[in-house]
Design a protein around this motif. Structure first.
Motif, PDB file in Angstrom:
ATOM      1  N   GLU A   1     -13.930   2.426   5.129  1.00 62.93           N
ATOM      2  CA  GLU A   1     -13.241   2.372   3.838  1.00 62.93           C
ATOM      3  C   GLU A   1     -12.200   1.253   3.867  1.00 62.93           C
ATOM      4  O   GLU A   1     -11.575   1.013   4.896  1.00 62.93           O
ATOM      5  CB  GLU A   1     -12.527   3.693   3.555  1.00 62.93           C
ATOM      6  CG  GLU A   1     -13.441   4.884   3.474  1.00 62.93           C
ATOM      7  CD  GLU A   1     -12.693   6.203   3.461  1.00 62.93           C
ATOM      8  OE1 GLU A   1     -13.123   7.097   2.724  1.00 62.93           O
ATOM      9  OE2 GLU A   1     -11.685   6.339   4.200  1.00 62.93           O
ATOM     10  N   ARG A   2     -12.034   0.598   2.731  1.00 66.91           N
ATOM     11  CA  ARG A   2     -10.985  -0.433   2.618  1.00 66.91           C
ATOM     12  C   ARG A   2      -9.742   0.254   2.061  1.00 66.91           C
ATOM     13  O   ARG A   2      -9.720   0.700   0.926  1.00 66.91           O
ATOM     14  CB  ARG A   2     -11.427  -1.555   1.690  1.00 66.91           C
ATOM     15  CG  ARG A   2     -12.242  -2.659   2.333  1.00 66.91           C
ATOM     16  CD  ARG A   2     -13.540  -2.220   2.939  1.00 66.91           C
ATOM     17  NE  ARG A   2     -14.343  -3.344   3.413  1.00 66.91           N
ATOM     18  CZ  ARG A   2     -15.561  -3.618   2.959  1.00 66.91           C
ATOM     19  NH1 ARG A   2     -16.129  -2.870   2.044  1.00 66.91           N
ATOM     20  NH2 ARG A   2     -16.218  -4.658   3.453  1.00 66.91           N
ATOM     21  N   ILE A   3      -8.717   0.344   2.892  1.00 67.85           N
ATOM     22  CA  ILE A   3      -7.490   1.078   2.582  1.00 67.85           C
ATOM     23  C   ILE A   3      -6.353   0.087   2.326  1.00 67.85           C
ATOM     24  O   ILE A   3      -6.154  -0.854   3.095  1.00 67.85           O
ATOM     25  CB  ILE A   3      -7.076   1.979   3.774  1.00 67.85           C
ATOM     26  CG1 ILE A   3      -8.224   2.903   4.185  1.00 67.85           C
ATOM     27  CG2 ILE A   3      -5.805   2.750   3.466  1.00 67.85           C
ATOM     28  CD1 ILE A   3      -8.520   3.998   3.232  1.00 67.85           C
ATOM     29  N   VAL A   4      -5.580   0.326   1.254  1.00 70.14           N
ATOM     30  CA  VAL A   4      -4.406  -0.505   0.983  1.00 70.14           C
ATOM     31  C   VAL A   4      -3.392  -0.246   2.086  1.00 70.14           C
ATOM     32  O   VAL A   4      -2.963   0.881   2.312  1.00 70.14           O
ATOM     33  CB  VAL A   4      -3.815  -0.205  -0.414  1.00 70.14           C
ATOM     34  CG1 VAL A   4      -2.524  -0.989  -0.629  1.00 70.14           C
ATOM     35  CG2 VAL A   4      -4.833  -0.525  -1.497  1.00 70.14           C
TER      36      VAL A   4
ATOM     37  N   TYR B   1      -2.245  -5.958   0.628  1.00 71.65           N
ATOM     38  CA  TYR B   1      -3.173  -6.238   1.718  1.00 71.65           C
ATOM     39  C   TYR B   1      -3.919  -4.953   2.032  1.00 71.65           C
ATOM     40  O   TYR B   1      -3.405  -3.866   1.829  1.00 71.65           O
ATOM     41  CB  TYR B   1      -2.427  -6.736   2.961  1.00 71.65           C
ATOM     42  CG  TYR B   1      -1.732  -8.042   2.717  1.00 71.65           C
ATOM     43  CD1 TYR B   1      -2.430  -9.239   2.824  1.00 71.65           C
ATOM     44  CD2 TYR B   1      -0.395  -8.076   2.342  1.00 71.65           C
ATOM     45  CE1 TYR B   1      -1.801 -10.448   2.576  1.00 71.65           C
ATOM     46  CE2 TYR B   1       0.238  -9.284   2.088  1.00 71.65           C
ATOM     47  CZ  TYR B   1      -0.472 -10.463   2.207  1.00 71.65           C
ATOM     48  OH  TYR B   1       0.135 -11.657   1.945  1.00 71.65           O
ATOM     49  N   TYR B   2      -5.134  -5.101   2.526  1.00 75.63           N
ATOM     50  CA  TYR B   2      -5.936  -3.942   2.874  1.00 75.63           C
ATOM     51  C   TYR B   2      -6.550  -4.150   4.244  1.00 75.63           C
ATOM     52  O   TYR B   2      -6.577  -5.261   4.769  1.00 75.63           O
ATOM     53  CB  TYR B   2      -7.026  -3.684   1.822  1.00 75.63           C
ATOM     54  CG  TYR B   2      -8.030  -4.801   1.719  1.00 75.63           C
ATOM     55  CD1 TYR B   2      -9.175  -4.817   2.515  1.00 75.63           C
ATOM     56  CD2 TYR B   2      -7.822  -5.854   0.849  1.00 75.63           C
ATOM     57  CE1 TYR B   2     -10.080  -5.862   2.436  1.00 75.63           C
ATOM     58  CE2 TYR B   2      -8.721  -6.903   0.768  1.00 75.63           C
ATOM     59  CZ  TYR B   2      -9.847  -6.896   1.566  1.00 75.63           C
ATOM     60  OH  TYR B   2     -10.731  -7.928   1.499  1.00 75.63           O
ATOM     61  N   GLU B   3      -7.038  -3.051   4.815  1.00 78.22           N
ATOM     62  CA  GLU B   3      -7.764  -3.103   6.081  1.00 78.22           C
ATOM     63  C   GLU B   3      -8.935  -2.135   5.990  1.00 78.22           C
ATOM     64  O   GLU B   3      -8.979  -1.271   5.115  1.00 78.22           O
ATOM     65  CB  GLU B   3      -6.863  -2.735   7.257  1.00 78.22           C
ATOM     66  CG  GLU B   3      -6.416  -1.281   7.272  1.00 78.22           C
ATOM     67  CD  GLU B   3      -5.555  -0.927   8.471  1.00 78.22           C
ATOM     68  OE1 GLU B   3      -5.321  -1.782   9.319  1.00 78.22           O
ATOM     69  OE2 GLU B   3      -5.122   0.233   8.536  1.00 78.22           O
ATOM     70  N   THR B   4      -9.871  -2.297   6.885  1.00 77.76           N
ATOM     71  CA  THR B   4     -11.020  -1.395   6.947  1.00 77.76           C
ATOM     72  C   THR B   4     -10.743  -0.352   8.016  1.00 77.76           C
ATOM     73  O   THR B   4     -10.428  -0.700   9.154  1.00 77.76           O
ATOM     74  CB  THR B   4     -12.305  -2.179   7.278  1.00 77.76           C
ATOM     75  OG1 THR B   4     -12.476  -3.212   6.307  1.00 77.76           O
ATOM     76  CG2 THR B   4     -13.519  -1.266   7.260  1.00 77.76           C
ATOM     77  N   ASN B   5     -10.853   0.931   7.648  1.00 79.92           N
ATOM     78  CA  ASN B   5     -10.593   1.988   8.629  1.00 79.92           C
ATOM     79  C   ASN B   5     -11.871   2.315   9.411  1.00 79.92           C
ATOM     80  O   ASN B   5     -12.913   1.687   9.214  1.00 79.92           O
ATOM     81  CB  ASN B   5      -9.990   3.232   7.958  1.00 79.92           C
ATOM     82  CG  ASN B   5     -10.951   3.950   7.033  1.00 79.92           C
ATOM     83  OD1 ASN B   5     -12.153   3.696   6.993  1.00 79.92           O
ATOM     84  ND2 ASN B   5     -10.408   4.892   6.251  1.00 79.92           N
TER      85      ASN B   5
END
Length: 125
Positions: free
Chosen positions: A43-46, A35-39
């Motif tokens: 940026e899309r971070i795992v 899963y990832y999120e946007t910081n």
């Protein structure tokens, strides 16, 4: 007239609805196990890698920055477009380009059935 404002921009609401459909209604039953999120920088971070999942076995790590999905630069993609690229069917390959501490790394991760990832998640709890 409304007493309170809208709390989420429309795109965030749409992404939440589409993610719910993917997860609960199994339109797209293949998963890689991350899963990832946007910081704050966009940026899309795992965020999470399920132990023993295809993503884990391929070497994806928490903190990796996703740069490309299926050879498309994700800076040019909306969250809805990105989500549609990361979901797929069992047996399909997800191509990712990751920035790990300044080094660009290519990953080809084979999706497995959603139930397999759910089983691995339960085992790791």
């Amino acid at each position: 007239q409304f007493d309170v404002g809208i709390s989420n921009p429309p795109q965030e609401s749409a992404v939440a609805i589409i993610d719910g459909i993917h997860l609960e209604w199994i339109i797209s039953p293949g998963m890689c196990g991350f899963y990832y999120e946007t910081n704050d920088k966009g940026e899309r971070i795992v965020l999470n890698v399920t132990p023993n999942s295809p993503a884990d076995k391929a070497g994806l790590m928490v903190g990796d920055i996703i740069k490309k999905v299926k050879e498309k630069d994700i800076d040019q993609l909306s969250n809805i477009e990105l989500n549609s690229l990361t979901w797929g069917y069992p047996g399909e390959i997800l191509n990712l380009e990751i920035d790990r501490n300044g080094e660009l790394i290519q990953f080809n991760i084979k999706r497995v059935p959603k139930k397999d990832i759910e089983s691995l998640t339960k085992q790791s709890e």
